[in-house]
Design an enzyme around this catalytic site. Sequence first.
Site, PDB file in Angstrom:
ATOM      1  CE  LYS A 193       2.266  15.113   7.725  1.00 44.58           C
ATOM      2  NZ  LYS A 193       1.005  15.848   7.481  1.00 44.58           N
ATOM      3  N   GLY A 245       0.252   6.647   1.859  1.00 40.68           N
ATOM      4  CA  GLY A 245      -0.023   7.835   1.050  1.00 40.68           C
ATOM      5  C   GLY A 245       0.284   7.559  -0.403  1.00 40.68           C
ATOM      6  CB  SER A 246       0.714   9.846  -3.222  1.00 37.73           C
ATOM      7  OG  SER A 246       1.758  10.647  -2.708  1.00 37.73           O
ATOM      8  CB  THR A 247       3.116   5.804  -5.855  1.00 39.94           C
ATOM      9  OG1 THR A 247       2.166   4.770  -5.554  1.00 39.94           O
ATOM     10  CG2 THR A 247       4.362   5.162  -6.436  1.00 39.94           C
ATOM     11  N   GLY A 250       5.915   8.284  -1.371  1.00 38.51           N
ATOM     12  CA  GLY A 250       6.573   7.038  -0.951  1.00 38.51           C
ATOM     13  C   GLY A 250       7.975   6.924  -1.543  1.00 38.51           C
ATOM     14  CD  GLU A 267       0.521  -1.005   3.521  1.00 41.34           C
ATOM     15  OE1 GLU A 267      -0.022  -1.248   2.422  1.00 41.34           O
ATOM     16  OE2 GLU A 267       0.959  -1.889   4.273  1.00 41.34           O
ATOM     17  CB  CYS A 301      -5.331   2.975  -1.072  1.00 34.11           C
ATOM     18  SG  CYS A 301      -5.878   1.891   0.253  1.00 34.11           S
ATOM     19  CD  GLU A 398      -4.243   6.260  -6.057  1.00 30.66           C
ATOM     20  OE1 GLU A 398      -3.268   6.995  -5.846  1.00 30.66           O
ATOM     21  OE2 GLU A 398      -4.660   5.435  -5.230  1.00 30.66           O
TER      22      GLU A 398
HETATM   23  P1  NAP Z   1       0.213  12.052   0.147  1.00 34.75           P
HETATM   24  O1  NAP Z   1       0.103  13.347  -0.521  1.00 34.75           O
HETATM   25  O2  NAP Z   1       1.323  11.156  -0.220  1.00 34.75           O
HETATM   26  O3  NAP Z   1       0.245  12.358   1.706  1.00 34.75           O
HETATM   27  C1  NAP Z   1       0.307  11.347   2.683  1.00 34.75           C
HETATM   28  C2  NAP Z   1       0.934  11.905   3.926  1.00 34.75           C
HETATM   29  O4  NAP Z   1       2.308  12.236   3.685  1.00 34.75           O
HETATM   30  C3  NAP Z   1       0.288  13.200   4.415  1.00 34.75           C
HETATM   31  O5  NAP Z   1       0.304  13.220   5.814  1.00 34.75           O
HETATM   32  C4  NAP Z   1       1.225  14.231   3.834  1.00 34.75           C
HETATM   33  O6  NAP Z   1       1.151  15.463   4.493  1.00 34.75           O
HETATM   34  C5  NAP Z   1       2.555  13.583   4.026  1.00 34.75           C
HETATM   35  N1  NAP Z   1       3.631  14.096   3.168  1.00 34.75           N
HETATM   36  C6  NAP Z   1       3.536  14.855   2.053  1.00 34.75           C
HETATM   37  N2  NAP Z   1       4.776  15.087   1.546  1.00 34.75           N
HETATM   38  C7  NAP Z   1       5.659  14.468   2.365  1.00 34.75           C
HETATM   39  C8  NAP Z   1       7.084  14.317   2.366  1.00 34.75           C
HETATM   40  N3  NAP Z   1       7.848  14.852   1.421  1.00 34.75           N
HETATM   41  N4  NAP Z   1       7.661  13.602   3.358  1.00 34.75           N
HETATM   42  C9  NAP Z   1       6.909  13.017   4.307  1.00 34.75           C
HETATM   43  N5  NAP Z   1       5.571  13.129   4.362  1.00 34.75           N
HETATM   44  C10 NAP Z   1       4.939  13.834   3.392  1.00 34.75           C
HETATM   45  O7  NAP Z   1      -1.104  11.183  -0.038  1.00 34.75           O
HETATM   46  P2  NAP Z   1      -2.597  11.679   0.178  1.00 34.75           P
HETATM   47  O8  NAP Z   1      -2.949  12.507  -0.996  1.00 34.75           O
HETATM   48  O9  NAP Z   1      -2.764  12.226   1.538  1.00 34.75           O
HETATM   49  O10 NAP Z   1      -3.367  10.293   0.151  1.00 34.75           O
HETATM   50  C11 NAP Z   1      -3.790   9.696  -0.989  1.00 34.75           C
HETATM   51  C12 NAP Z   1      -2.851   8.569  -1.400  1.00 34.75           C
HETATM   52  O11 NAP Z   1      -2.717   7.628  -0.347  1.00 34.75           O
HETATM   53  C13 NAP Z   1      -3.381   7.777  -2.566  1.00 34.75           C
HETATM   54  O12 NAP Z   1      -2.343   7.547  -3.485  1.00 34.75           O
HETATM   55  C14 NAP Z   1      -3.829   6.470  -1.941  1.00 34.75           C
HETATM   56  O13 NAP Z   1      -3.852   5.385  -2.801  1.00 34.75           O
HETATM   57  C15 NAP Z   1      -2.844   6.301  -0.848  1.00 34.75           C
HETATM   58  N6  NAP Z   1      -3.337   5.401   0.197  1.00 34.75           N
HETATM   59  C16 NAP Z   1      -2.810   4.137   0.276  1.00 34.75           C
HETATM   60  C17 NAP Z   1      -3.288   3.225   1.239  1.00 34.75           C
HETATM   61  C18 NAP Z   1      -2.713   1.859   1.335  1.00 34.75           C
HETATM   62  O14 NAP Z   1      -2.978   1.191   2.334  1.00 34.75           O
HETATM   63  N7  NAP Z   1      -1.948   1.388   0.366  1.00 34.75           N
HETATM   64  C19 NAP Z   1      -4.292   3.617   2.115  1.00 34.75           C
HETATM   65  C20 NAP Z   1      -4.811   4.912   2.006  1.00 34.75           C
HETATM   66  C21 NAP Z   1      -4.314   5.785   1.042  1.00 34.75           C
HETATM   67  P3  NAP Z   1       0.098  16.570   3.936  1.00 34.75           P
HETATM   68  O15 NAP Z   1      -1.240  16.023   4.016  1.00 34.75           O
HETATM   69  O16 NAP Z   1       0.266  17.685   4.857  1.00 34.75           O
HETATM   70  O17 NAP Z   1       0.549  16.872   2.535  1.00 34.75           O
END
Ligand code: NAP
Length: 486
Positions: A193, A245-247, A250, A267, A301, A398
Amino acid sequence: MAKNTSTKNTAEWNYAASPESTSHIRLEKKYQLFINNEWVSPSSKKYFPSTNPASEEVLAEIAWANDVDVDKAVKAARKAYQEVWSKLSGAERGKYIYRIARMMQERAREFAVIESLDCGKPIRESRDVDVPLACNHFFYYAGWADKLEYAMPHKKPEALGVAGQIIPWNFPLLMAAWKIAPALAAGNTVVLKPAETTSLTALKLAEIIKDSGLPPGVVNIVTGYGDTGAAIVNHPDIDKIAFTGSTNVGKIIQRAIAGTHKKSTLELGGKSANIIFDDAPIDQAVEGIVNGIFFNQGHVCCAGSRLFVQENIAERVIHKLKSRMESLYVGDPLDKNTDIGAINSKEQLETIEKYIRIGKEEGAEIYQSQCAIPSKGYFCRPTLFTGVSQSHVIAQEEIFGPVLTIQTFRTVDEVIQKANNTPYGLAAGVWTDKGSRIFNLTTKLRAGVVWANTYNKFDPVSPFGGYKESGFGREGGVHGLGAYLK
Ligand code: NAP
Ligand code: MG
């Protein structure tokens, strides 16, 4: 003087606008779900728009998968795993992965333009970083598919089964490649997804997957919001969750799969330190800092969002940094001169602006480059804060935008303590002429990656991942393969 679509009004001259053409790309008006190598309309009957954050125009309507759709995708992946994919030799799997890499490479320009349109990142980055790296991931893991015994000697490596993969919006195609390539090489099938604001390149990848002749059901792509991701996480027939994605999300995922058979790699976020010592090559370091935080609008990230400068050179570094910030182009992501493109969404821009307000309220001193920004779309000037202390919210949380905090230090021990004083531990950068100091710091900084005299460098061969609240598990290299094997 040439007029530029990117904006920059402080220097006496501008580059002529050099926008990448969009005439060669093909986008559907409406995208369905990709299940079993077919385009399937969602049983929810719902669609949502994907917009261009630089123009606020809708690029396409995207299907919104619900539980029933996710179940269909998981069933397709399970059937493909049992009947086809797990029976193929590694060498055969490798051929498919290699073919996908080749086909992506042939369509690299189209991928780069669509990524910049949908995500807001400058074309220079999508063209020179995201797309080539994504192709390289497929090439790299294609080579491992028939060598799993060598990767994990005497361990009889076996695939896990069906992998559910959920990715964010900051490197949409690259994250899809990071997830899909090792999973397939290790012999798993996939339900992926993408993030809701950036589904398009994953859907273009689906076209390639179909054209490559990959057996139906091996890769399924379901689009939607967080609830679609949750449906993948909670599906009982998933063997592995790979999440970037976000902590916060996670943590939700970890709670949801606690006590189940599902394996996971997470991650997550970061608040990485970039450290400059007084013997560092200053101009090179300033370039590295700019690359570390303003690259991809700070939507990285591992962005070097906390700068630590040795006290005796702080004034010089900050002066050079400010002057370099003035020469950055903020504007049209498709313009080849643009350094900083559009913030991915209105929500993200509001989050960044909230943190900038908090920084001012906390008493830190703000500096923003003087450039004008386009009146339409979501843009943010490169921003730095001085007079920051460890307890400031802007130094702890962050921000995920082009916002840098600057602190000073005197001794090595002091900077190690300060750099490690964060719940995160994804990456760090060290700038110094002294090799022994680099080795000392790489062992003491609690970060998954430590770059020395460079920043934000990626390669499929080297593993990437975090400590502490930045998650666990590694992607890339042999380590990334291990995450999809039992
Ligand atoms: P996010 O809000 O956590 O979303 C990540 C993904 O999870 C999206 O596809 C999101 O869908 C989905 N999602 C949201 N709620 C969910 C749930 N309850 N259950 C399962 N999936 C769910 O993060 P983001 O705002 O897209 O990305 C930014 C974050 O990613 C930052 O914190 C960044 O540091 C982190 N990141 C980490 C790395 C790494 O390698 N460590 C790399 C890149 C990014 P929707 O988009 O539809 O909400
Ligand atoms: Mg978009």
